[in-house]
Design a protein around this motif. Structure first.
Motif, mmCIF file in Angstrom:
data_model
loop_
_atom_site.group_PDB
_atom_site.id
_atom_site.type_symbol
_atom_site.label_atom_id
_atom_site.label_comp_id
_atom_site.label_asym_id
_atom_site.label_seq_id
_atom_site.Cartn_x
_atom_site.Cartn_y
_atom_site.Cartn_z
ATOM 1 N N ARG A 109 0.980 -1.226 -0.154
ATOM 2 C CA ARG A 109 0.005 -0.104 0.071
ATOM 3 C C ARG A 109 1.057 1.174 -0.107
ATOM 4 O O ARG A 109 1.692 1.487 1.040
ATOM 5 N N LEU A 124 1.456 5.329 -0.449
ATOM 6 C CA LEU A 124 0.795 6.806 -0.140
ATOM 7 C C LEU A 124 1.653 7.736 -0.828
ATOM 8 O O LEU A 124 2.693 8.034 -0.247
ATOM 9 N N VAL A 157 -2.830 14.231 -0.579
ATOM 10 C CA VAL A 157 -2.431 13.160 -1.232
ATOM 11 C C VAL A 157 -2.952 13.008 -2.373
ATOM 12 O O VAL A 157 -4.095 13.497 -2.805
ATOM 13 N N ASN A 194 -2.451 1.860 -4.823
ATOM 14 C CA ASN A 194 -2.457 3.317 -4.031
ATOM 15 C C ASN A 194 -3.219 2.809 -2.832
ATOM 16 O O ASN A 194 -4.385 2.431 -2.698
ATOM 17 N N ALA A 195 -2.743 3.586 -1.633
ATOM 18 C CA ALA A 195 -3.483 3.332 -0.166
ATOM 19 C C ALA A 195 -4.642 4.086 -0.196
ATOM 20 O O ALA A 195 -5.368 3.875 0.550
ATOM 21 N N VAL A 196 -4.869 5.284 -1.009
ATOM 22 C CA VAL A 196 -6.072 6.017 -1.139
ATOM 23 C C VAL A 196 -7.046 5.395 -2.212
ATOM 24 O O VAL A 196 -6.540 5.499 -3.318
ATOM 25 N N VAL A 255 -4.609 9.521 7.322
ATOM 26 C CA VAL A 255 -3.521 8.895 7.122
ATOM 27 C C VAL A 255 -3.241 7.583 8.001
ATOM 28 O O VAL A 255 -2.939 6.313 7.482
ATOM 29 N N TRP A 290 -5.563 4.600 6.657
ATOM 30 C CA TRP A 290 -4.942 3.899 5.705
ATOM 31 C C TRP A 290 -4.009 3.079 6.034
ATOM 32 O O TRP A 290 -3.613 2.115 5.419
ATOM 33 N N PRO A 295 -0.314 3.241 5.260
ATOM 34 C CA PRO A 295 0.422 2.606 4.163
ATOM 35 C C PRO A 295 1.719 2.010 4.712
ATOM 36 O O PRO A 295 2.293 2.240 5.705
ATOM 37 N N ILE A 349 5.642 5.201 1.810
ATOM 38 C CA ILE A 349 5.222 6.523 1.677
ATOM 39 C C ILE A 349 6.101 7.178 0.736
ATOM 40 O O ILE A 349 7.416 7.101 0.955
#
Length: 356
Positions: free
Chosen positions: A192, A194, A205, A223-225, A239, A242, A244, A247
């Motif tokens: 994941r 971000l 982000v 994508n973590a988003v 954040v 999520w 991640p 990063i």
């Protein structure tokens, strides 16, 4: 390992003795403009334009004016060293102070520069320029397809379409190679990721509609988003939710891995625990948005996410690409500067990109 394209040198350079020719250019809005000859004085309001044009035209001499924000980055970084003429290019083409979000034209200053063509975002204050009678070319670079269209258009503007085609052919070759290397990566094996467009003051982000989605997937991540948006301003709590595993810090602000590692609020993140926070490189232009140097960003990221699948020598690839794009032989110190070697050294796996 570098895979060189079979394109010959003859396709890369147009002889200086060729006569000027009329050219019809269709911009990325679908508007066509007829020029008696390729423009010799060009103004760029969008910040990515000048660096890409130099890679196609081979010089900064035709740039009559540019956004002060892109000028400051280029003068302070490697492109300013490679093309010192940047120091003399006027930068008062937008109103107010240099700002990455300011594309409002300073019409009086632009007219005083007597440009043959003006580049502006296709959706940003373009009508006020057109009312002056200036030839205005609308551009878009929000996706890989759009950057390809922009590079193609610059080839027409520079009177060197084969050169633009050569840049795109090399990018496509690298894209296919990385996609093939990552084709067997299962979803469960994709970390994941971000991407922070901003992290120093505001937390911004990239969502699933941003260009970052494209190369994160290609490099073997996810994508973590998952929000259907481009850029999203978020809170620390979002954040943390999520969480991640990797990063990426963009090049549009000053945030560095040490800022994340040293902030007690981030200590619960998997990316911090695993020391997988990285500052995106900054070469002739930024590697996080799409540009003429995009392929190097893909190699860089794929090697960090899946080093077992991406075996390319990034430093050798950088030398190859910079020679091709800018006719510049990179030194080890220059490569370290582009890669933010000192700032990224403390992050996991970065030693593969370092020499000492």
């Amino acid at each position: 390992m570098i895979r060189r394209t079979g394109i010959t040198l003859a396709l890369l350079v147009v002889a200086m003795s060729q006569p000027a020719r009329a050219v019809d250019i269709t911009d990325q809005r679908g508007h066509s403009i007829a020029f008696d000859k390729p423009p010799q004085r060009i103004v760029f309001l969008p910040i990515p334009g000048p660096a890409t044009f130099i890679a196609i035209d081979g010089s900064e001499r035709k740039i009559a004016g540019m956004n002060g924000y892109s000028a400051s980055a280029m003068r302070e970084e490697l492109l300013g060293k490679m093309f010192p003429g940047f120091a003399k290019i006027p930068t008062n083409v937008v109103t107010g102070a240099a700002d990455p979000s300011n594309f409002n034209p300073n019409v009086e200053s632009i007219l005083a520069l007597r440009p043959d063509a003006v580049f502006q975002w296709a959706t940003s204050a373009i009508d006020v320029l057109e009312r002056t009678g200036l030839p205005v070319l609308g551009m878009r670079v929000g996706s890989q397809a759009e950057i390809a269209g922009f590079i193609t258009m610059l080839g027409q503007v520079a009177g060197n379409e084969p050169r633009a085609a050569a840049v795109l052919a090399r990018q496509e070759e690298e894209k296919r190679r990385i996609e093939a290397a990552m084709s067997g990566v299962a979803e469960s094996q994709r970390p994941r990721v971000l991407y922070f467009n901003r992290a120093a003051q505001t937390l911004r982000v990239s969502g699933s509609k941003a260009h970052n989605e494209f190369y994160i997937r290609m490099a073997g991540g996810q994508n973590a988003v998952d929000e259907n948006a481009t850029q999203i301003t978020v809170t620390i709590e979002q954040v943390l939710s999520w969480n991640p595993q990797v990063i990426l810090l963009g090049t549009f602000d000053t945030a560095m891995p040490s800022d994340i590692y040293g902030d007690p609020r981030w200590q619960g993140l998997d990316a911090v625990k695993a020391r997988r926070v990285y500052k995106f490189p900054l070469g002739g232009y930024r590697w996080d948005p799409p540009s003429q140097e995009s392929a190097l960003g893909w190699i860089w990221l794929a090697g960090l996410l899946h080093p077992e699948r991406e075996s390319s020598n990034l430093r050798a690839a950088m030398r190859d690409w910079f020679s091709f794009l800018y006719r510049h032989d990179l030194t080890d110190d220059e490569i370290d500067g582009v890669l933010f070697a000192a700032q990224n050294r403390q992050s996991a796996g970065y030693e593969r990109y370092l020499t000492r």
